[in-house]
Structure formats: C-alpha cells, structure tokens
Design a protein around this motif. Sequence first.
Motif, PDB file in Angstrom:
ATOM      1  N   PHE A 190       7.662  -9.262   6.035  1.00  0.00           N
ATOM      2  CA  PHE A 190       7.425  -8.065   5.223  1.00  0.00           C
ATOM      3  C   PHE A 190       6.208  -7.291   5.734  1.00  0.00           C
ATOM      4  CE2 PHE A 190       5.622  -5.732   1.663  1.00  0.00           C
ATOM      5  CZ  PHE A 190       6.732  -5.195   1.018  1.00  0.00           C
ATOM      6  N   LEU A 191       5.091  -8.001   5.906  1.00  0.00           N
ATOM      7  CA  LEU A 191       3.878  -7.340   6.370  1.00  0.00           C
ATOM      8  C   LEU A 191       4.053  -6.772   7.775  1.00  0.00           C
ATOM      9  CD1 LEU A 191       1.174  -9.836   5.060  1.00  0.00           C
ATOM     10  CD2 LEU A 191       1.551  -7.502   4.252  1.00  0.00           C
ATOM     11  N   MET A 192       4.644  -7.584   8.660  1.00  0.00           N
ATOM     12  CA  MET A 192       4.813  -7.142  10.032  1.00  0.00           C
ATOM     13  C   MET A 192       5.749  -5.936  10.133  1.00  0.00           C
ATOM     14  SD  MET A 192       3.109  -8.409  12.508  1.00  0.00           S
ATOM     15  CE  MET A 192       1.868  -9.694  12.732  1.00  0.00           C
ATOM     16  N   PHE A 193       6.711  -5.832   9.234  1.00  0.00           N
ATOM     17  CA  PHE A 193       7.610  -4.682   9.261  1.00  0.00           C
ATOM     18  C   PHE A 193       6.818  -3.391   9.083  1.00  0.00           C
ATOM     19  CE2 PHE A 193      10.146  -1.474   7.082  1.00  0.00           C
ATOM     20  CZ  PHE A 193      11.221  -1.352   7.944  1.00  0.00           C
ATOM     21  N   PHE A 194       5.937  -3.348   8.108  1.00  0.00           N
ATOM     22  CA  PHE A 194       5.162  -2.135   7.870  1.00  0.00           C
ATOM     23  C   PHE A 194       4.100  -1.935   8.944  1.00  0.00           C
ATOM     24  CE2 PHE A 194       7.071  -2.865   3.752  1.00  0.00           C
ATOM     25  CZ  PHE A 194       7.472  -1.583   3.409  1.00  0.00           C
ATOM     26  N   TRP A 195       3.448  -3.011   9.352  1.00  0.00           N
ATOM     27  CA  TRP A 195       2.440  -2.881  10.405  1.00  0.00           C
ATOM     28  C   TRP A 195       3.069  -2.390  11.709  1.00  0.00           C
ATOM     29  CZ3 TRP A 195      -0.131  -8.269   9.179  1.00  0.00           C
ATOM     30  CH2 TRP A 195      -0.943  -8.133   8.049  1.00  0.00           C
ATOM     31  N   SER A 196       4.285  -2.827  12.008  1.00  0.00           N
ATOM     32  CA  SER A 196       4.930  -2.404  13.257  1.00  0.00           C
ATOM     33  C   SER A 196       5.311  -0.921  13.214  1.00  0.00           C
ATOM     34  CB  SER A 196       6.178  -3.251  13.534  1.00  0.00           C
ATOM     35  OG  SER A 196       7.217  -2.932  12.628  1.00  0.00           O
ATOM     36  N   GLN A 197       5.363  -0.344  12.008  1.00  0.00           N
ATOM     37  CA  GLN A 197       5.593   1.094  11.878  1.00  0.00           C
ATOM     38  C   GLN A 197       4.286   1.874  11.936  1.00  0.00           C
ATOM     39  OE1 GLN A 197       8.695   2.325  11.482  1.00  0.00           O
ATOM     40  NE2 GLN A 197       9.777   0.404  11.190  1.00  0.00           N
ATOM     41  N   GLY A 198       3.165   1.146  12.076  1.00  0.00           N
ATOM     42  CA  GLY A 198       1.865   1.802  12.103  1.00  0.00           C
ATOM     43  C   GLY A 198       1.297   2.087  10.733  1.00  0.00           C
ATOM     44  N   TYR A 199       1.915   1.534   9.675  1.00  0.00           N
ATOM     45  CA  TYR A 199       1.438   1.792   8.318  1.00  0.00           C
ATOM     46  C   TYR A 199       0.401   0.739   7.936  1.00  0.00           C
ATOM     47  CZ  TYR A 199       1.404   2.957   3.374  1.00  0.00           C
ATOM     48  OH  TYR A 199       1.014   3.342   2.100  1.00  0.00           O
ATOM     49  N   PRO A 200      -0.797   1.153   7.465  1.00  0.00           N
ATOM     50  CA  PRO A 200      -1.892   0.203   7.210  1.00  0.00           C
ATOM     51  C   PRO A 200      -1.763  -0.521   5.875  1.00  0.00           C
ATOM     52  CG  PRO A 200      -2.628   2.428   6.719  1.00  0.00           C
ATOM     53  CD  PRO A 200      -1.213   2.561   7.237  1.00  0.00           C
ATOM     54  N   LEU A 201      -0.725  -1.301   5.722  1.00  0.00           N
ATOM     55  CA  LEU A 201      -0.521  -2.058   4.483  1.00  0.00           C
ATOM     56  C   LEU A 201      -1.567  -3.158   4.375  1.00  0.00           C
ATOM     57  CD1 LEU A 201       1.574  -2.104   2.150  1.00  0.00           C
ATOM     58  CD2 LEU A 201       2.746  -3.930   3.398  1.00  0.00           C
ATOM     59  N   LYS A 202      -2.154  -3.315   3.173  1.00  0.00           N
ATOM     60  CA  LYS A 202      -3.179  -4.328   2.975  1.00  0.00           C
ATOM     61  C   LYS A 202      -2.541  -5.659   2.604  1.00  0.00           C
ATOM     62  CE  LYS A 202      -6.842  -1.166   1.475  1.00  0.00           C
ATOM     63  NZ  LYS A 202      -7.773  -0.800   0.374  1.00  0.00           N
ATOM     64  N   GLU A 203      -3.041  -6.724   3.210  1.00  0.00           N
ATOM     65  CA  GLU A 203      -2.560  -8.055   2.849  1.00  0.00           C
ATOM     66  C   GLU A 203      -3.036  -8.393   1.444  1.00  0.00           C
ATOM     67  OE1 GLU A 203      -2.485 -12.646   4.572  1.00  0.00           O
ATOM     68  OE2 GLU A 203      -3.810 -11.165   5.501  1.00  0.00           O
ATOM     69  N   PRO A 204      -2.223  -9.122   0.646  1.00  0.00           N
ATOM     70  CA  PRO A 204      -2.675  -9.531  -0.688  1.00  0.00           C
ATOM     71  C   PRO A 204      -4.016 -10.258  -0.632  1.00  0.00           C
ATOM     72  CG  PRO A 204      -0.348  -9.997  -0.420  1.00  0.00           C
ATOM     73  CD  PRO A 204      -0.843  -9.565   0.921  1.00  0.00           C
TER      74      PRO A 204
END
Length: 475
Positions: A190-204
């Motif tokens: 889940f996290l890697m999907f957004f990070w691979s799009q360049g989106y800076p999602l914060k880890e819980p």
Amino acid sequence: MKRIGYVILISAIWCDPFLKNTAQADYVLWIPYQVLMEGEITYHPGGTLTLRSSFGNCRLPVKETTCWKIPSLQKRFQLLQLQNQGEGSENLFQVARWALQQGLLDEYYQMLERVLEENAQHRLAGDLLRKRQQLTRHLKDPSSDIEELQKMIGHKMKVRRSPHFVLLHDTEDQRVDRRIQLLETFYESFLMFFWSQGYPLKEPANRLQVVFFDQFHDFQTFARKVRPGLENTAGFWDTRYNVTVFSKYGTQGPLKELLEDSRRTKQQVTENTVGRTRLRRILRALNVAIATVEEKASVEVVSHEVTHQMAGSTGLLPLMVRIPDWVHEGLATFFESPDDAGWSAIGAVNKTRLNGYRQLANHIDPIQRKYSSVDFVMTNQIFLAASTPLDQLLAYGQSWALTHFLINRHFDSLMEYYEILSKLPPDTLIHEERLRKCFNRVFENGNGQLDSQWRAYMQRLPTDLDRILKESEIH
C-alpha cells in the motif's frame, strides 16, 4: 441455485509459493460450485483429472470442470524484463511498478536496483529503496489501551506483535502467522504504491490494531457492540478505535454451501459401504474447495478493510470528516482482491466490479444510465439512493470504476481532491452542492467532458482474466 461468478484461490499479491517458480499455472473451475482452484493438473484415462494444489490433491470428473493454463507471474515478469531490456531506465521503472502491483516485492526492489544501475540519477528509484529501509523499523504500540479493547471483547485474547501491527486473537498460531504475513505484505505494498507515484504519503505513527476471532459468533457479538449491522460480514474497520476486526471466516455465500455439502458427504461416508471410495473422493475435493474459498475470503476482507485503516492512519483520507461513501469504498475496492481478481493484485479489473459498473452504464433505460455519471457518484447520491443489496452492489461497482479511472488517468488531481476533503469540517454532514464544488475545484467536467472520458476508459477496459488469456495466445 449455484452462485454465478468465480471464487479464486488467492490474489497474486500473496501468490502461492507452490507455484512461484513454475512457468505455467493451471486453473480448474469446478463448475457445480463455481470455485476456481489453482495448481497442477494431471489428466487420467476415464475422464478424470487430478489437481495438485497447496491445499491438497483432489480428483474431479473432467466434464465438471473448465481448465486454463496461464503463464505464472514469474514468467510474465521475465517476459516484461526481456521486452524492456536496453529501453532505458524509465521503461525499467515501469516494469518495477508492474511487479509491485502484482505483489512481487522482491522483484520490485530488484528492478529498482536495475533502474539505478542504468541511471544513477533516477531520484525516485533511489528514494524508494531508502524508504524500503525505513519500513524495516518497528512501530510503537498505539496510544490507546489494549486492555480496554480486551475488556470490550469480553474474553481473554492472545497478543501478537509484528513490525507494523498488534494483533489480538484467539485462534491457532498457524492461522495467525498467515494473517500477519498477509497484513505486513499489504502494509508495504500500500505504502509503496503511493510512494512509487511520487506521492508523499506518511507512514502510520503507531502499530495498527487488529482483532482476529476464531469463532464467528464471537465476532458477531463484538460487532453488535461497536458496529451494529455488520455482524454478518467477514470483517470491518471501526473509525472510533481505528481497529480492523475479522473472523476466521463467515458462513455466507459459496462457503455456506460447500460446508453443508461437506457435512452431508462425511455423514454418507460413515453410513454407506457402497460407493464409499467415490464419496471420499468428493469429500477431498470439497475440502480443497473450502480451503480455497476460506483463503480467498481472508485475502479479500483483509485487503478491503485494511485499506480503510491505512487510508485513515496515513492521513490519505480524514478520520473525522464525513466524506462521501464512494471515496472510501472506491479506494477500498481498488486495493481489494475481490471474487474473481486472482489474476493480479492492486487495481485488479475483475468481472464482478466491471459488471457492477456496466449494468448501469449500458442500461437500456436512460434514467438508469444517468445513475452511472460522475455527478451522481461524486455527490454520493449513488449510495444515498441504494435501498437494496443489489443497489449497494451497483454503488460499489460505480465507486470502484470512477476511482480506477481517476487513479490511472488523473492520479495527482485525485490526491489533491482527497486533501480538499480532509479540510472539511469534522463530523458534519456534507451536502450535495458542497461536494460538487469540492470536486469541481480539481476536476473539469464541463459539458460532461470527464463523463465522456470515464465512459470511454471503462468501455475499453478488459478484465485481467481476458487480458491474460489473450497474452497467453500471443506467446
């Protein structure tokens, strides 16, 4: 009446190690139960076949089956590598993304390393490999009291901790091990999907809380306390406690039928001497089918409900804002592994969801077709108007379809829209006109332009099964 549709073994995001290194995978649809099982097929004289799967071996009449031979994920990955060899770092990066969406995490990281070998200045690939190291650290326990959760449950639960989850359970360790692996794999993907799009999602910030009941009636009792109305589901996410709750399995749909036929067949084996060999053969096949459906149910409910939990815990979607149902459920169905999505993982295109969209989009009645419009979905009317289980199914289909389209064609705009929703007043019912304004701040739908783009995208979209069967013919 037999259930129509496939029930697949397990999504490729948690692909079967039994098949991981083989070039081809065999799939057997057991027609009377519409259960699709995965393994290796051997045909025998007399019109029978043996399926060897990770859940055991069983023999079936050929006339009761439909079979496919499909290249394994490893084979498909190797073909993609060959096709993109020497084509530059961006092509290799797209192969890495493909591996991630199939749940091939090791291959995903290997391809990222290949990208850097090709182009040492590829910033995103370097960032992703550094984030991989970040994911190895263990999170802290949540600030909420686990003992309080124990009291609400009403009986003592064992506690298991993994790097990113704290799991309360009362079932056998082997099942818990599989569930932990499932949770951790999904967390990373889940996290890697957004990070691979360049989106800076914060880890819980803390471990995510999960409750896993062995007995379905215990799950139902707890569900009635915290989420009345969901006691007959296989799992749910509770926003107040930010906890996902699962049972070992429910007793609905095809599993109920399989369990009942298994019980009846066991009784016949003990009561009859004539035909006992045939009955035992049927019982073995039923046991493999039951294990298949149970495992698939686990993958489906985990991927769906933990999407809700991850979206809330990372700040992707707000915890305290009453955002439209289509946003929550569209994202969860995009990441889930539904009934016939065993051919790929994140963003799988499956017959159930696609039919849920097309049943309205292609309806002969123009009033029904109007329900399949961007405006009707994004203002949440699609859920507010859903008064029957079929309406709910169609609402999920429209939500999945719009989210699938926006993620694949307008990812950055969708993330901006999520951020706008996060700034709305907490715990306030957001009315239709305000929802429309929020959406139109990001997406241009003048003269139905976005509607037309969405419709064209969905009409061209094949199911993953159709696409892979076509690829198999080509190769």
